[in-house]
Design an enzyme around this catalytic site. Structure first.
Site, short mmCIF file in Angstrom:
data_model
loop_
_atom_site.label_atom_id
_atom_site.label_comp_id
_atom_site.label_asym_id
_atom_site.label_seq_id
_atom_site.Cartn_x
_atom_site.Cartn_y
_atom_site.Cartn_z
N ALA A 63 7.03 87.71 47.33
CA ALA A 63 8.30 88.41 47.28
C ALA A 63 8.45 89.17 48.59
O ALA A 63 7.49 89.31 49.34
CB ALA A 63 8.29 89.39 46.12
N GLY A 102 4.57 85.97 44.77
CA GLY A 102 5.76 85.32 44.19
C GLY A 102 5.88 83.86 44.59
O GLY A 102 6.47 83.05 43.86
N GLU A 125 -1.24 90.60 44.90
CA GLU A 125 -0.44 91.79 44.61
C GLU A 125 -1.29 93.06 44.42
O GLU A 125 -0.87 94.15 44.76
CB GLU A 125 0.40 91.57 43.34
CG GLU A 125 1.60 90.64 43.52
CD GLU A 125 1.25 89.17 43.37
OE1 GLU A 125 2.18 88.36 43.24
OE2 GLU A 125 0.06 88.81 43.42
N1 T1G Z 1 7.33 90.43 52.61
C1 T1G Z 1 7.91 90.91 53.75
N2 T1G Z 1 7.38 90.74 55.01
C2 T1G Z 1 6.23 90.05 55.09
C3 T1G Z 1 5.58 89.53 53.94
C4 T1G Z 1 6.18 89.73 52.66
N3 T1G Z 1 5.64 89.26 51.53
N4 T1G Z 1 4.45 88.90 54.36
C5 T1G Z 1 4.41 89.04 55.70
N5 T1G Z 1 5.48 89.72 56.15
C6 T1G Z 1 5.81 90.03 57.54
C7 T1G Z 1 4.78 90.96 58.21
O1 T1G Z 1 5.09 92.30 57.97
C8 T1G Z 1 4.94 90.58 59.69
O2 T1G Z 1 6.10 91.21 60.15
C9 T1G Z 1 5.24 89.08 59.62
O3 T1G Z 1 5.71 88.82 58.29
C10 T1G Z 1 4.02 88.23 59.85
O4 T1G Z 1 3.01 88.65 58.96
C11 T1G Z 1 6.79 89.31 42.42
C12 T1G Z 1 5.14 91.41 43.56
C13 T1G Z 1 1.19 85.51 54.76
C14 T1G Z 1 -1.23 85.74 55.14
O5 T1G Z 1 0.87 90.14 49.60
O6 T1G Z 1 -0.81 88.39 53.53
O7 T1G Z 1 4.95 88.57 45.68
O8 T1G Z 1 5.04 92.69 61.79
O9 T1G Z 1 1.44 89.49 60.74
O10 T1G Z 1 -1.39 87.37 59.99
O11 T1G Z 1 4.56 88.92 42.01
O12 T1G Z 1 1.45 88.12 56.09
O13 T1G Z 1 5.99 90.51 62.51
O14 T1G Z 1 7.52 92.38 61.76
O15 T1G Z 1 0.71 89.33 58.33
O16 T1G Z 1 -0.14 85.18 59.93
C15 T1G Z 1 2.59 89.17 47.72
C16 T1G Z 1 1.54 89.25 52.28
C17 T1G Z 1 3.83 89.99 47.88
C18 T1G Z 1 1.19 88.37 51.15
C19 T1G Z 1 0.39 85.76 57.07
N6 T1G Z 1 2.28 88.54 48.99
N7 T1G Z 1 1.45 88.60 53.57
O17 T1G Z 1 -0.50 86.52 57.84
O18 T1G Z 1 1.12 87.25 59.69
S1 T1G Z 1 4.16 90.87 46.38
C20 T1G Z 1 1.43 89.09 49.85
C21 T1G Z 1 0.24 88.26 54.11
C22 T1G Z 1 4.76 89.66 45.32
C23 T1G Z 1 5.46 89.02 43.04
C24 T1G Z 1 4.93 90.08 43.91
C25 T1G Z 1 0.27 87.71 55.49
C26 T1G Z 1 0.17 86.16 55.57
P1 T1G Z 1 6.15 91.72 61.61
P2 T1G Z 1 1.48 88.77 59.44
P3 T1G Z 1 -0.30 86.54 59.46
#
Ligand code: T1G
Length: 688
Positions: A63, A102, A125
């Site tokens: 998400a 998500g 999460e």
């Molecule tokens: N939402 C918004 N921005 C995100 C994002 C996300 N989920 N994931 C990454 N970004 C932005 C990050 O801030 C950065 O921005 C850019 O993307 C590159 O990320 C309903 C509640 C996928 C392994 O926890 O673990 O789903 O700094 O530098 O090292 O159940 O990003 O460039 O402006 O980290 O290659 C669950 C979170 C959400 C995964 C890639 N998902 N992301 O790593 O790039 S909660 C997560 C990561 C949810 C549902 C629920 C990593 C990555 P900027 P990066 P990377």
């Protein structure tokens, strides 16, 4: 359709492609067109199957975290998955890169999931202080079984494609173009018999597993240290076993709503973005230097750990020591550390051999001539450091970056001892360097922007967290630690005990308190540093003069019987404290937990504000990243500067003024930026 969601057709297979760089987060501007596409394709008779795929480097990584804490715009993810499960034709998620949160939940809404060999799938999460809120805690157990789901969801650690295939999470693997493979797979499935949405697959939800489930959940709960999300995750997966699908789904929704509104998740979401901000050292226009081979000087505890960190990151490492004995000792320790990981199953023997194979050992400076980066990790003394850097200056390539692992010394002075100060930076690793994630990247005054940017990127590439800090004594972390440490000793003299203070820190959420931490790291490190600076700590100094350095000598603030790591009260220390207090004419009194927090953590925040005023740290959130990744500050509190806003800056100022009045100590004198923060609510606008 929209820029973020497109639909193409291949024979009777419709391909819905999400394109929302950089990680295809399920932002509202994606969800709306996605919902429209699914509804129209569901009812489109010419469409025999539907594939959901993503453009760019990854499948949906979750998400959109930036939307949390704001009113939810419909359709939300649950509504989209509910529609998905009404589709009576095969739906296939074609996964490449990462399917997280998500994103995996969306895939769990499909009948089938196929994954690229390099894909990673997970529900992280819990690392944001949340639980999967799109049905992941109810659907995942139906595919992989409750126990596997429990460990995946409570740890938040993704699994790779082969493990996902073995666990039943994905139906097929592939190499190459996800869409081509998915269309072929979809066409096959369209020929096959009845389809069963994941929600209706109860086969793996055997009540029989409950006792073992509860035992494992209880074990995991013990490690939660006050964090609510791990407990909620376990409860929600348990509901999947014990409740009907819809009831479990709505229970998940309630738990999610509670957590997303809570301080812990706000704190952990703050840290998610803070870590990424901290790594932004220079714009993409600054060309990073190529780093292919790394040299490390010093094969002691820090040098060995640093060399392992680079080998673990896939870099060939030249490890240099002044003597063959010291080198052999260092290599033996490295081999032992890897063997421990193999014995624990966290590393395969093959991976161990591959990493050890990256090491080249040497006692000759000339062997460092082909290194792009050389990290010095020798004895923490200026003269020794300067001698090493002048020798490096003679052998290293002109464009090589030279880094010092000093934890206290003046990096500008070290840089000035070379003919290339523009290529000298600090890389302050934390012990054990092959484990601890934080690296304070020290911006020496003459350091070239591309050298700094290169090092910050490199630190991320080896799986660590870089924070750029300026040059001052102790940089960010140790400087604030000094403010806390001095007061911890004073509290002992006034009547508190090491156990009592450590208990308060453990209740606050730290892995351990200052005295247990001191014993673990070795009291002699702080002692040597205090002596070098003409500073004292009456109790710790007295222990060190008796040769009691903590765990490594079996005696420190605590006793460690027969090499155990479990601290036992040390009656001699209590007597020592009483004697020293009597010498100073201090009468012991009862000291409460609030006073301990006020006199140890509040000065840290005040020191953090001074650090911002001096520009030693660029952002308050950088200080939070340092403390969470380098000193075990509880993630559920977001770091000292974020926690200050939860605790109340006015309250903190009030108590600092109180203790300043009572003690006259400078650590309690409130610095201007802290008062400004109380007025403006922001750390922005620091002096420098
Ligand atoms: N939402 C918004 N921005 C995100 C994002 C996300 N989920 N994931 C990454 N970004 C932005 C990050 O801030 C950065 O921005 C850019 O993307 C590159 O990320 C309903 C509640 C996928 C392994 O926890 O673990 O789903 O700094 O530098 O090292 O159940 O990003 O460039 O402006 O980290 O290659 C669950 C979170 C959400 C995964 C890639 N998902 N992301 O790593 O790039 S909660 C997560 C990561 C949810 C549902 C629920 C990593 C990555 P900027 P990066 P990377």
């Amino acid at each position: 359709m929209s820029n973020f969601v497109s639909v193409t057709s291949d024979g009777g297979v419709a391909v819905v492609t999400i394109d929302n760089p950089p990680v295809n987060a399920l932002s509202f501007h994606v969800r709306e067109p996605l919902m429209q596409a699914l509804v129209s394709l569901r009812d489109e008779p010419d469409v025999a199957a539907i594939v959901i795929a993503c453009a760019g480097r990854t499948f949906v990584a979750g998400a959109d975290i930036t939307e949390f804490g704001k009113p939810v715009q419909q359709p939300d993810l649950r509504a989209i998955i509910a529609v998905l499960e009404t589709i009576a034709k095969p739906t296939i998620a074609a996964i490449h890169g990462t399917a997280l949160g998500g994103g995996l939940e969306l895939a769990l809404g499909c009948h089938f999931r196929i994954a690229d060999a390099g894909a990673r799938l997970g529900l992280p999460e819990v690392k944001l202080g949340l639980l999967p809120g799109g049905g992941g805690t109810v659907r995942l157990p139906r595919l992989v079984g409750p126990l596997k789901a429990l460990s995946m969801i409570v740890s938040g650690t993704p699994i790779d494609a082969s493990e996902a295939l073995a666990a039943g999470l994905v139906d097929a693997g592939f190499d190459g173009d996800p869409i081509a493979h998915a269309v072929r797979f979809a066409a096959e499935m369209a020929e096959r018999g009845p389809l069963t949405p994941v929600r209706d697959r109860d086969g793996r939800l055997e009540q029989a597993e409950l006792p073992e489930f509860d035992r494992q959940a209880a074990e995991l709960a013990k490690k939660a240290r006050g964090l609510e999300a791990p407990i909620a995750c376990a409860q929600s997966v348990r509901n999947a076993i014990t409740l009907p699908f819809e009831a479990a789904l709505s229970a998940e929704r309630e738990l999610f709503a509670k957590l997303v509104a809570g301080d812990q998740s706000r704190a952990q979401r703050h840290l998610f973005f803070a870590e990424r901000e901290a790594a932004k050292v220079a714009g993409k226009d600054v060309i990073r230097r190529k780093i292919a081979r790394v040299g490390v000087i010093g094969a002691g505890t820090m040098g060995g750990g640093i060399a392992m960190a680079f080998a673990n990151g896939g870099f060939p490492v030249t490890l240099m020591e002044t003597s063959r004995e010291a080198l052999e000792r260092g290599l033996t320790t490295i081999d032992k550390n890897y063997a421990v990981s193999v014995s624990r199953g966290s590393l395969s023997e093959e991976a161990k051999q591959q990493r050890v194979g990256l090491f080249k050992a040497s006692t000759n400076y000339a062997d460092l001539a082909d290194c792009d980066l050389i990290v010095e990790a020798v004895f923490e003394e200026m003269a020794v450091k300067k001698e090493v850097f002048s020798r490096l200056d003679a052998v290293a390539r002109p464009d090589a970056i030279l880094a010092t692992n000093t934890s206290y010394l003046d990096v500008n002075e070290i840089a000035a001892s070379t003919s290339r100060p523009q290529n000298v930076v600090g890389m302050h690793f934390f012990s054990p360097a092959n484990v601890m994630k934080l690296v304070e990247v020290v911006r020496a005054e003459k350091a070239a922007p591309d050298a700094l940017a290169t090092i910050a990127d490199l630190v991320r590439r080896i799986g660590k967290v870089p924070v750029v800090v300026g040059v001052c004594h102790g940089f960010v972390g140790n400087r604030m630690l000094t403010a806390r440490g001095a007061e911890s000793e004073a509290l002992l003299l006034e009547g508190a005990t090491p156990q009592q203070i450590d208990r308060v820190f453990a209740d606050f959420g730290w892995p351990m308190g200052p005295f247990q931490m001191g014993d673990l790291a070795g009291l002699d490190i702080g002692w040597r540093n205090r002596k070098a600076r003409g500073q004292t700590a009456v109790i710790a100094d007295a222990l060190c003069e008796q040769g009691h350095f903590g765990q490594k000598t079996g005696r420190g603030f605590y006793l460690y019987e027969n090499g155990s790591r479990t601290p036992a009260p040390n009656p001699e220390v209590e007597a020592l404290i009483r004697d020293k207090a009597a010498d100073k004419g201090i009468a012991p009194r009862a000291i409460g937990a609030d006073e301990i927090i006020e006199r140890t953590l509040y000065p840290m925040i005040n020191e953090g504000a001074k650090i911002l005023e001096e520009g030693i740290a660029a952002r308050a959130s950088d200080i939070d990243v340092v403390w969470v990744n380098g000193y075990g500050f509880p993630v559920g509190k977001g770091g000292p500067m974020f926690w200050a806003s939860l605790e109340g800056v006015d309250k903190i100022i009030g108590r600092l003024d109180h203790w300043h009045e009572r003690t006259g100590k400078d650590i309690f004198r409130v610095t201007p930026l802290l008062r400004q923060m109380a007025a403006s609510g922001s750390w922005e606008g620091a002096a420098s």
